[in-house]
Write a protein that holds these residues in place. Structure first.
Motif, mmCIF file in Angstrom:
data_model
loop_
_atom_site.group_PDB
_atom_site.id
_atom_site.type_symbol
_atom_site.label_atom_id
_atom_site.label_comp_id
_atom_site.label_asym_id
_atom_site.label_seq_id
_atom_site.Cartn_x
_atom_site.Cartn_y
_atom_site.Cartn_z
ATOM 1 N N PHE A 1 44.553 27.760 40.951
ATOM 2 C CA PHE A 1 44.895 28.835 40.042
ATOM 3 C C PHE A 1 43.922 30.002 40.192
ATOM 4 C CE2 PHE A 1 44.436 31.006 35.982
ATOM 5 C CZ PHE A 1 45.732 31.426 35.770
ATOM 6 N N LYS A 2 42.649 29.682 40.344
ATOM 7 C CA LYS A 2 41.647 30.749 40.515
ATOM 8 C C LYS A 2 41.881 31.515 41.810
ATOM 9 C CE LYS A 2 37.899 28.856 37.784
ATOM 10 N NZ LYS A 2 36.522 28.402 37.796
ATOM 11 N N ARG A 3 42.198 30.784 42.877
ATOM 12 C CA ARG A 3 42.487 31.478 44.151
ATOM 13 C C ARG A 3 43.692 32.402 43.993
ATOM 14 N NH1 ARG A 3 41.063 26.387 46.213
ATOM 15 N NH2 ARG A 3 43.241 25.717 46.303
ATOM 16 N N GLU A 4 44.737 31.892 43.338
ATOM 17 C CA GLU A 4 45.925 32.728 43.109
ATOM 18 C C GLU A 4 45.586 33.924 42.241
ATOM 19 O OE1 GLU A 4 48.832 30.145 41.387
ATOM 20 O OE2 GLU A 4 49.149 29.019 43.246
ATOM 21 N N ASN A 5 44.723 33.733 41.252
ATOM 22 C CA ASN A 5 44.325 34.819 40.363
ATOM 23 C C ASN A 5 43.548 35.889 41.134
ATOM 24 O OD1 ASN A 5 44.028 36.176 37.904
ATOM 25 N ND2 ASN A 5 42.049 35.208 37.540
ATOM 26 N N VAL A 6 42.637 35.438 42.009
ATOM 27 C CA VAL A 6 41.862 36.401 42.802
ATOM 28 C C VAL A 6 42.797 37.215 43.694
ATOM 29 C CG1 VAL A 6 40.168 36.595 44.676
ATOM 30 C CG2 VAL A 6 39.702 35.121 42.728
ATOM 31 N N VAL A 7 43.746 36.530 44.346
ATOM 32 C CA VAL A 7 44.703 37.231 45.210
ATOM 33 C C VAL A 7 45.520 38.212 44.382
ATOM 34 C CG1 VAL A 7 46.781 36.905 46.616
ATOM 35 C CG2 VAL A 7 44.827 35.400 46.943
ATOM 36 N N LEU A 8 45.977 37.792 43.210
ATOM 37 C CA LEU A 8 46.771 38.671 42.343
ATOM 38 C C LEU A 8 45.937 39.856 41.877
ATOM 39 C CD1 LEU A 8 49.442 39.111 40.888
ATOM 40 C CD2 LEU A 8 48.536 37.757 38.996
ATOM 41 N N GLN A 9 44.678 39.638 41.527
ATOM 42 C CA GLN A 9 43.816 40.743 41.100
ATOM 43 C C GLN A 9 43.611 41.743 42.243
ATOM 44 O OE1 GLN A 9 40.130 39.331 39.466
ATOM 45 N NE2 GLN A 9 41.126 38.343 37.724
ATOM 46 N N ASP B 1 32.117 27.401 38.467
ATOM 47 C CA ASP B 1 31.243 28.454 37.969
ATOM 48 C C ASP B 1 31.898 29.824 37.873
ATOM 49 O OD1 ASP B 1 31.525 28.783 40.642
ATOM 50 O OD2 ASP B 1 29.393 28.861 41.104
ATOM 51 N N ARG B 2 33.144 29.970 38.250
ATOM 52 C CA ARG B 2 33.792 31.272 38.134
ATOM 53 C C ARG B 2 34.706 31.282 36.935
ATOM 54 N NH1 ARG B 2 36.457 33.787 43.146
ATOM 55 N NH2 ARG B 2 36.806 35.208 41.465
ATOM 56 N N ALA B 3 34.739 32.383 36.215
ATOM 57 C CA ALA B 3 35.626 32.506 35.068
ATOM 58 C C ALA B 3 36.742 33.486 35.412
ATOM 59 C CB ALA B 3 34.849 33.020 33.864
ATOM 60 N N VAL B 4 37.896 33.250 34.862
ATOM 61 C CA VAL B 4 39.034 34.140 35.089
ATOM 62 C C VAL B 4 38.930 35.260 34.078
ATOM 63 C CG1 VAL B 4 41.540 34.304 35.107
ATOM 64 C CG2 VAL B 4 40.427 32.213 35.881
ATOM 65 N N ARG B 5 38.984 36.516 34.568
ATOM 66 C CA ARG B 5 38.859 37.666 33.685
ATOM 67 C C ARG B 5 40.073 38.562 33.846
ATOM 68 N NH1 ARG B 5 34.369 36.308 35.520
ATOM 69 N NH2 ARG B 5 33.704 37.522 37.220
ATOM 70 N N ALA B 6 40.248 39.364 32.858
ATOM 71 C CA ALA B 6 41.317 40.350 32.949
ATOM 72 C C ALA B 6 40.964 41.341 34.047
ATOM 73 C CB ALA B 6 41.464 41.064 31.615
ATOM 74 N N VAL B 7 41.982 41.943 34.604
ATOM 75 C CA VAL B 7 41.753 42.921 35.673
ATOM 76 C C VAL B 7 40.967 44.091 35.097
ATOM 77 C CG1 VAL B 7 42.878 44.487 37.289
ATOM 78 C CG2 VAL B 7 43.859 42.250 36.831
ATOM 79 N N PRO B 8 39.848 44.459 35.727
ATOM 80 C CA PRO B 8 39.026 45.550 35.193
ATOM 81 C C PRO B 8 39.838 46.841 35.089
ATOM 82 C CG PRO B 8 37.894 44.408 36.984
ATOM 83 C CD PRO B 8 39.287 43.873 36.920
ATOM 84 N N GLY B 9 39.628 47.529 33.957
ATOM 85 C CA GLY B 9 40.285 48.818 33.769
ATOM 86 C C GLY B 9 41.669 48.711 33.169
ATOM 87 N N THR B 10 42.186 47.507 32.953
ATOM 88 C CA THR B 10 43.538 47.417 32.423
ATOM 89 C C THR B 10 43.570 47.144 30.936
ATOM 90 O OG1 THR B 10 43.646 45.075 32.907
ATOM 91 C CG2 THR B 10 44.496 46.584 34.585
ATOM 92 N N ILE B 11 42.494 46.593 30.393
ATOM 93 C CA ILE B 11 42.460 46.310 28.959
ATOM 94 C C ILE B 11 41.231 46.973 28.380
ATOM 95 C CG2 ILE B 11 42.267 44.536 27.194
ATOM 96 C CD1 ILE B 11 43.592 42.629 29.045
ATOM 97 N N PRO B 12 41.422 47.979 27.538
ATOM 98 C CA PRO B 12 40.256 48.559 26.884
ATOM 99 C C PRO B 12 39.664 47.511 25.939
ATOM 100 C CG PRO B 12 42.267 49.730 26.241
ATOM 101 C CD PRO B 12 42.655 48.628 27.169
ATOM 102 N N THR B 13 38.339 47.398 25.908
ATOM 103 C CA THR B 13 37.703 46.402 25.049
ATOM 104 C C THR B 13 36.840 47.085 24.014
ATOM 105 O OG1 THR B 13 35.843 46.220 26.547
ATOM 106 C CG2 THR B 13 37.640 44.659 26.845
ATOM 107 N N GLN B 14 36.675 46.397 22.880
ATOM 108 C CA GLN B 14 35.773 46.876 21.847
ATOM 109 C C GLN B 14 34.406 46.285 22.140
ATOM 110 O OE1 GLN B 14 37.711 45.424 18.375
ATOM 111 N NE2 GLN B 14 39.215 47.073 18.334
ATOM 112 N N SER B 15 33.437 46.586 21.305
ATOM 113 C CA SER B 15 32.071 46.124 21.564
ATOM 114 C C SER B 15 31.954 44.603 21.469
ATOM 115 C CB SER B 15 31.101 46.789 20.589
ATOM 116 O OG SER B 15 31.436 46.391 19.260
ATOM 117 N N ASN B 16 32.873 43.942 20.758
ATOM 118 C CA ASN B 16 32.768 42.489 20.630
ATOM 119 C C ASN B 16 33.499 41.763 21.755
ATOM 120 O OD1 ASN B 16 35.417 42.858 20.004
ATOM 121 N ND2 ASN B 16 35.321 41.898 17.982
ATOM 122 N N GLY B 17 34.066 42.483 22.718
ATOM 123 C CA GLY B 17 34.728 41.855 23.850
ATOM 124 C C GLY B 17 36.204 41.599 23.617
ATOM 125 N N GLU B 18 36.735 41.941 22.427
ATOM 126 C CA GLU B 18 38.155 41.754 22.152
ATOM 127 C C GLU B 18 38.918 42.978 22.613
ATOM 128 O OE1 GLU B 18 39.666 39.059 20.750
ATOM 129 O OE2 GLU B 18 37.727 38.068 20.899
#
Length: 192
Positions: free
Chosen positions: A104-112, A170-187
């Motif tokens: 799943f992580k490999r697929e996520n990296v490719v998709l990102q 050790d790798r975490a899946v994150r949202a694609v950078p720049g696609t979700i504006p975040t508040q200071s608490n990370g939400e």
């Protein structure tokens, strides 16, 4: 009144009676000695019989304890074997889940990477997403995190749009950078 003792002594002066008295005395002495010996032997025999009975009781108790310990040992060995087989099964399942997560992580990296490449030249890529899209994306990430995060980690960490590492990965899946504006608490934030 006359004492019977002189009469007895006078009778003993007769040779036949003296001889009979000696034989009777010796016989009485032999009988008394035999009776005393018998009493001593009977007493010793009773003591030995009592000691033998106590030894048999102790041996019976030891055998019962040995049987109980043997049974407990067999139960413990069966429990250990059962635990070992469950451990092997859990390790196998963990390995399979780790492989699925890695895939799943490999697929996520490719998709990102594909998403990042597709947005490189698009002027709309720098615009904030509509609130409904942000909310759907956030719910999707939260659902994924709830599914793949261990229960203990769910209680101690906030989701913040990231999937924690599971099973030592050790790798975490994150949202694609720049696609979700975040508040200071990370939400994810809302459009203004």
């Amino acid at each position: 009144m006359m004492s019977p003792l002189p009469l007895v002594f006078s009778l003993l002066k007769t040779p036949k009676i003296r001889r009979a008295a000696w034989i009777g005395g010796v016989a009485l002495l032999v009988v008394a000695t035999a009776w005393g010996g018998y009493a001593v032997i009977a007493s010793k025999f009773a003591e030995q019989a009592s000691a033998l009975e106590k030894t048999h009781d102790a041996l019976r108790d030891a055998k019962n304890r040995n049987d109980a310990l043997t049974s407990a040992l067999a139960t413990t060995a069966a429990d250990r074997d059962d635990a070992e087989s469950r451990l092997v099964e859990l390790n196998k399942k963990r390995g399979q889940e780790a492989e699925k997560l890695e895939e799943f992580k490999r697929e996520n990296v490719v998709l990102q990477e594909k998403l990042a490449q597709a947005m490189v030249d698009d002027p709309c890529s720098i615009q904030p997403l509509p609130a409904a899209v942000v909310r759907l994306h956030h719910e999707s990430i939260r659902s994924f995190n709830a599914k793949y995060r261990p229960r203990q980690a769910q209680q101690t960490h906030s989701t913040g749009g990231n999937v924690p590492s599971t099973g030592g990965l050790d790798r975490a899946v994150r949202a694609v950078p720049g696609t979700i504006p975040t508040q200071s608490n990370g939400e994810p934030g809302q459009d203004e």
